[in-house]
Design a protein around this motif. Structure first.
Motif, PDB file in Angstrom:
ATOM      1  N   VAL A   1      -4.327   0.908   2.169  1.00  0.00           N
ATOM      2  CA  VAL A   1      -3.152   0.474   3.511  1.00  0.00           C
ATOM      3  C   VAL A   1      -3.660  -0.360   3.814  1.00  0.00           C
ATOM      4  O   VAL A   1      -4.699  -1.279   2.963  1.00  0.00           O
ATOM      5  N   ARG A   2      -1.876  -0.639   3.821  1.00  0.00           N
ATOM      6  CA  ARG A   2      -2.250  -3.064   4.719  1.00  0.00           C
ATOM      7  C   ARG A   2      -2.128  -2.150   6.112  1.00  0.00           C
ATOM      8  O   ARG A   2      -1.422  -0.852   6.502  1.00  0.00           O
TER       9      ARG A   2
ATOM     10  N   ALA B   1      -1.211   8.554   1.048  1.00  0.00           N
ATOM     11  CA  ALA B   1       0.223   9.887   0.750  1.00  0.00           C
ATOM     12  C   ALA B   1       0.252  10.681   2.017  1.00  0.00           C
ATOM     13  O   ALA B   1       0.574  11.242   2.948  1.00  0.00           O
ATOM     14  N   GLU B   2      -1.709   9.864   2.815  1.00  0.00           N
ATOM     15  CA  GLU B   2      -1.326  10.589   4.641  1.00  0.00           C
ATOM     16  C   GLU B   2      -1.136   8.691   5.170  1.00  0.00           C
ATOM     17  O   GLU B   2      -0.670   9.689   6.766  1.00  0.00           O
ATOM     18  N   ARG B   3      -1.000   7.793   5.017  1.00  0.00           N
ATOM     19  CA  ARG B   3      -0.880   6.971   5.799  1.00  0.00           C
ATOM     20  C   ARG B   3       0.289   6.199   5.510  1.00  0.00           C
ATOM     21  O   ARG B   3       0.713   5.059   6.000  1.00  0.00           O
ATOM     22  N   GLY B   4       1.119   6.864   4.411  1.00  0.00           N
ATOM     23  CA  GLY B   4       2.909   6.398   3.741  1.00  0.00           C
ATOM     24  C   GLY B   4       2.408   4.893   3.582  1.00  0.00           C
ATOM     25  O   GLY B   4       1.207   4.290   2.504  1.00  0.00           O
TER      26      GLY B   4
ATOM     27  N   VAL C   1       9.484  -0.306  -4.198  1.00  0.00           N
ATOM     28  CA  VAL C   1       9.711  -0.917  -5.790  1.00  0.00           C
ATOM     29  C   VAL C   1       8.158  -0.951  -6.625  1.00  0.00           C
ATOM     30  O   VAL C   1       8.193  -2.221  -5.483  1.00  0.00           O
ATOM     31  N   ALA C   2       7.350  -0.872  -6.552  1.00  0.00           N
ATOM     32  CA  ALA C   2       5.960  -0.850  -6.641  1.00  0.00           C
ATOM     33  C   ALA C   2       5.026  -0.907  -7.990  1.00  0.00           C
ATOM     34  O   ALA C   2       5.587   0.480  -8.097  1.00  0.00           O
ATOM     35  N   ASP C   3       4.129  -1.318  -8.504  1.00  0.00           N
ATOM     36  CA  ASP C   3       3.554  -1.310  -9.849  1.00  0.00           C
ATOM     37  C   ASP C   3       2.260  -0.549  -9.104  1.00  0.00           C
ATOM     38  O   ASP C   3       2.055  -0.271  -7.512  1.00  0.00           O
TER      39      ASP C   3
ATOM     40  N   GLY D   1       1.024  -1.003  -0.013  1.00  0.00           N
ATOM     41  CA  GLY D   1      -0.488  -0.106   0.058  1.00  0.00           C
ATOM     42  C   GLY D   1       0.672   0.905  -0.060  1.00  0.00           C
ATOM     43  O   GLY D   1       2.158   2.009   0.677  1.00  0.00           O
ATOM     44  N   ILE D   2       0.675   2.642  -0.930  1.00  0.00           N
ATOM     45  CA  ILE D   2       0.743   3.284  -0.634  1.00  0.00           C
ATOM     46  C   ILE D   2       0.142   4.712  -0.579  1.00  0.00           C
ATOM     47  O   ILE D   2      -0.999   3.998  -1.635  1.00  0.00           O
TER      48      ILE D   2
END
Length: 245
Positions: A213-214, A176-179, A204-206, A173-174
């Motif tokens: 969010v994970r 903006a707020e939760r990293g 490295v992530a598509d 997970g990427i």
């Protein structure tokens, strides 16, 4: 119902809550908390002693599964790793994270490129062991089938003693707020220590991971020198440096 709402509010504020903390907060036993989670499986999920919002897992609350993830966005993952390949230099010592993305990087490393590669997962180690110019360092411990990886305090300590030129780190997970986050809590220590010990840090992530969010947070996006996706290398400003392929 008040107890369930209180648990939900605590998880919303923290993102993740340990079972022991939840029991203390609610003033009940850990077994009672487990029963509450089981009774409200659509709202909560329990992973490795931690409680998270089921919605944060994605896919309707189902946990990460290595076999199913391997086929998910496979072309984009391979393209991202093709771009990451340009960031390798002969003679370097690198860290390659676990998961189903970076196995494509391991597969694409040329047989004649001299590298020392540190990893902690079998699916990444398997293609590397056949490459004659690669010196493979496989960190061991207790086998974690969910990500085909290992974990132990001894291997974390070993990783801390290795000087790394670059760390190639995966994520589920990427946001903006939760990293930047992943699905398995045991991975967090490896990601953090590799990043701390590396001169260069690459995510490295598509792009399917964007706005997801994970449960296990491990870094802010600004902590990486670059984000490598199927679209290429997106350099990030850090300590006055710009990293590009």
């Amino acid at each position: 119902m008040k107890r369930i709402d209180a648990l939900g509010q605590a998880i919303a504020a923290r993102g993740v809550l340990h079972l022991r903390e939840a029991a203390g907060l609610l003033g009940v036993s850990e077994m009672t908390v487990r029963r509450d989670i089981a009774a409200h499986s659509g709202r909560f999920a329990y992973l490795g002693g931690h409680i998270v919002n089921a919605a944060d897992l994605g896919g309707g609350g189902t946990a990460y599964d290595l076999a199913s993830e391997a086929d998910s966005h496979a072309r984009a993952k391979r393209q991202a790793c093709t771009h990451a390949l340009a960031l390798l230099h002969p003679g370097e010592t690198i860290f390659v994270d676990c998961g189903t993305t970076l196995v494509h990087l391991a597969e694409q490393i040329p047989d004649d490129l001299p590298l020392t590669v540190v990893c902690y997962s079998l699916n990444v180690a398997d293609p590397l062991r056949a490459k004659p110019a690669v010196r493979l360092v496989l960190l061991g411990g207790v086998y974690q089938p969910g990500s085909d990886s290992f974990s132990s305090e001894d291997s974390l300590a070993s990783l801390s003693r290795i000087g790394l030129d670059a760390a190639f780190v995966s994520a589920g997970g990427i946001h903006a707020e939760r990293g930047v986050s992943c699905s398995h809590f045991h991975e967090v220590g490896y990601k953090k220590r590799a990043m701390a010990g590396a001169t260069r840090r690459y995510l490295v992530a598509d792009r399917s991971k964007l706005d997801r969010v994970r449960p296990a947070f491990f870094a802010g996006l600004s902590e990486f020198d670059a984000w490598v996706s199927e679209d290429g290398v997106e350099a990030r400003s850090q300590k006055g440096r710009t990293i590009s392929a």
